[in-house]
Design an enzyme around this catalytic site. Structure first.
Site, mmCIF file in Angstrom:
data_model
loop_
_atom_site.group_PDB
_atom_site.id
_atom_site.type_symbol
_atom_site.label_atom_id
_atom_site.label_comp_id
_atom_site.label_asym_id
_atom_site.label_seq_id
_atom_site.Cartn_x
_atom_site.Cartn_y
_atom_site.Cartn_z
ATOM 1 N N HIS A 69 0.736 -1.297 -0.044
ATOM 2 C CA HIS A 69 -0.101 -0.006 0.063
ATOM 3 C C HIS A 69 0.605 1.198 -0.005
ATOM 4 C CE1 HIS A 69 -3.747 2.077 1.838
ATOM 5 N NE2 HIS A 69 -2.892 2.840 1.158
ATOM 6 N N ASN B 244 -5.235 5.875 -6.914
ATOM 7 C CA ASN B 244 -5.779 7.386 -6.938
ATOM 8 C C ASN B 244 -5.028 8.626 -7.361
ATOM 9 O OD1 ASN B 244 -4.398 6.725 -4.600
ATOM 10 N ND2 ASN B 244 -5.381 8.168 -3.454
ATOM 11 N N HIS C 251 -5.464 -0.290 6.037
ATOM 12 C CA HIS C 251 -5.046 0.653 7.001
ATOM 13 C C HIS C 251 -6.331 0.314 8.084
ATOM 14 C CE1 HIS C 251 -7.809 3.262 4.784
ATOM 15 N NE2 HIS C 251 -6.566 3.697 4.074
ATOM 16 N N ASP D 152 1.026 2.888 3.799
ATOM 17 C CA ASP D 152 0.405 3.925 3.162
ATOM 18 C C ASP D 152 1.152 5.019 3.027
ATOM 19 O OD1 ASP D 152 -1.932 5.125 2.422
ATOM 20 O OD2 ASP D 152 -2.990 5.205 4.291
ATOM 21 N N HIS E 160 3.372 14.336 0.505
ATOM 22 C CA HIS E 160 2.690 15.603 -0.088
ATOM 23 C C HIS E 160 3.709 16.727 -0.141
ATOM 24 C CE1 HIS E 160 -1.726 14.399 0.329
ATOM 25 N NE2 HIS E 160 -1.424 13.734 1.328
#
Length: 456
Positions: free
Chosen positions: A73, A107, A245, A318, A322
């Protein structure tokens, strides 16, 4: 599933006198590890292979060798947000964390919801990726939750699985249809479990700290009720689901019951949910903002217990990069997500193994199990196997972020922390994918000593 990477030259390597820990292979002791043509050629008592003719030799005394980790992930932000991460930087960060394989979520911008986008990613990874990477495809077109993707076609193109990660499949009817198509397409549905009507505009866990800070909370039942619903649908349809998660005690209980009822269900937990709680959010540092949010101490303990018992199958980071300016805003406005590839092992070793909460072999087993829900066999250190292992100095202390990151982004929730356990080398798909900068000097010296005719 199709895994893609640019590849590295097949290793001819000897690691001498290292402590090898591989729970599946029953290894926990000193060994020499010999790699020829990218495969484990021999495991021998320490010092037995001193005369082996290899290109590189490493003194592993005082160091540990583990099977390399598999992260099911990650968010590599490609295509669309290469300013935050790209295939090269993201997989380089993976190798620096001891990972030999990662699976990327769909995504992206545009969403990986059709065969041309998936093929383009696979081709690009074949040029850029440092370690093998697989790509999940979306369950619904545009992750909009209204129309299914062409799952059979995407599976034929090598999609690792299907997910609308970042969003739940809110429609029970649509999820049922996806599970029906899954029986034809194969693969697994990897589900972000969250009821948006319960989460609303929440920015952290609904609890005492949120009340104190005056922030809107996300209740744990937003997650657990969706797992319960989806597990019942999967049981009815005979489908397979993987819960992404897991973060709450209630969710662990639901997963345990579902497994006992015969649902084909697996789940994962992140390092940050195992190590941190809502208390970290008191700082209002947006590096502690993620979805699902950090929850209460009781939730954290339940996650650890679930990992130990096997209710939780594997650990996944995960990894969600950013840009700095996106996180350097008021907490309520910042995007969800933290990086995790470079700190996963060290954070859990420091916070759970050293205090005696988890045994080291168990941590290694769960970090290497990430491919299981998607049909990938875990790496093993056994003769004949492709070489996938990492060399780690468990005694090395380091400050997260002090020397920078391999990732393009810096939004680590462990930034500034002193952690124990440093990855010095990662061998992935038979080749050396990563060497710590400081360790490369030591490696070069050992190579000169060990090479036939070499000079000190």
């Amino acid at each position: 599933m199709r895994l893609s990477s640019r590849g590295t030259p097949s290793a001819s390597l000897l690691v001498r006198r290292a402590h090898v820990v591989d729970p599946r292979a029953g290894l926990d002791g000193l060994r020499d590890v010999l790699v020829r043509e990218g495969r484990i050629a021999e495991l021998a008592p320490p010092g037995a292979l001193e005369s082996a003719d290899v290109t590189e030799a490493v003194d592993g005394e005082g160091l540990h060798v583990f099977p390399a980790f598999v992260d099911p992930h990650v968010h590599l932000r490609t295509p669309g947000r290469e300013d935050e991460e790209d295939l090269e930087s993201g997989t380089r960060a993976a190798a620096a964390g001891g990972f030999c394989c990662v699976l990327a979520m769909p995504n992206t911008e545009p969403v990986t919801d059709n065969a041309p986008v998936l093929r383009a990613l696979q081709q690009r990874a074949g040029v850029e990726a440092v370690v093998p990477v697989g790509f999940l495809a979306a369950i619904t077109k545009g992750e909009a939750g209204t129309e299914l993707t062409e799952m059979v076609e995407l599976a034929a193109e090598g999609a690792a699985g299907f997910s609308d990660d970042g969003r739940s499949v809110a429609s029970a009817r649509l999820l049922r249809q996806a599970l029906q198509y899954q029986r034809v397409a194969g693969g697994v549905l990897a589900l972000h479990e969250e009821d948006p009507s319960l989460s609303g505009d929440g920015v952290m866990h609904e609890g005492a700290v949120a009340a104190l800070l005056g922030l809107t909370g996300i209740p744990a039942i937003s997650e657990s009720t969706m797992i319960e619903r989806d597990a019942q649908i999967a049981r009815y349809e005979g489908g397979r689901m993987h819960v992404l998660h897991v973060s709450a005690a209630e969710s662990v209980a639901v997963v345990e019951r579902a497994k006992a009822d015969g649902v084909e269900l697996t789940c994962e937990v992140t390092p940050h949910h195992l190590a941190l709680t809502e208390e970290a959010v008191r700082s209002l540092d947006a590096r502690f903002k993620m979805n699902p949010p950090l929850r209460a101490e009781g939730d954290r303990r339940a996650l650890v217990d679930g990992l130990r018992s096997g209710v939780i199958d594997c650990i996944a980071t995960d990894h969600a990069p950013h840009a700095r300016e996106e996180k350097e805003v008021p907490f309520e406005q910042a995007p969800m997500g933290v990086t995790g590839l470079e700190t996963a092992f060290a954070a859990l070793y420091t916070d759970l193994v050293l205090p005696g909460v988890l045994e080291l072999p168990l941590l290694v087993e769960r970090l290497t199990a990430g491919g299981g829900p998607y049909g990938l066999a875990p790496p093993e250190i056994v003769p004949g196997a492709q070489a996938n292992f990492c060399l780690i100095d468990l005694d090395a202390a380091w400050i997260v972020g002090e020397a920078g990151y391999e990732s393009r982004s810096e939004n680590s929730c462990f930034a500034g922390r002193e952690l124990r356990g440093r990855v010095l080398m990662t061998v992935a798909a038979g080749g050396v994918a990563y060497r710590d900068r400081g360790f490369s000097i030591r490696l070069a010296r050992d190579t000169l000593v060990a090479a036939p005719g070499g000079r000190r």
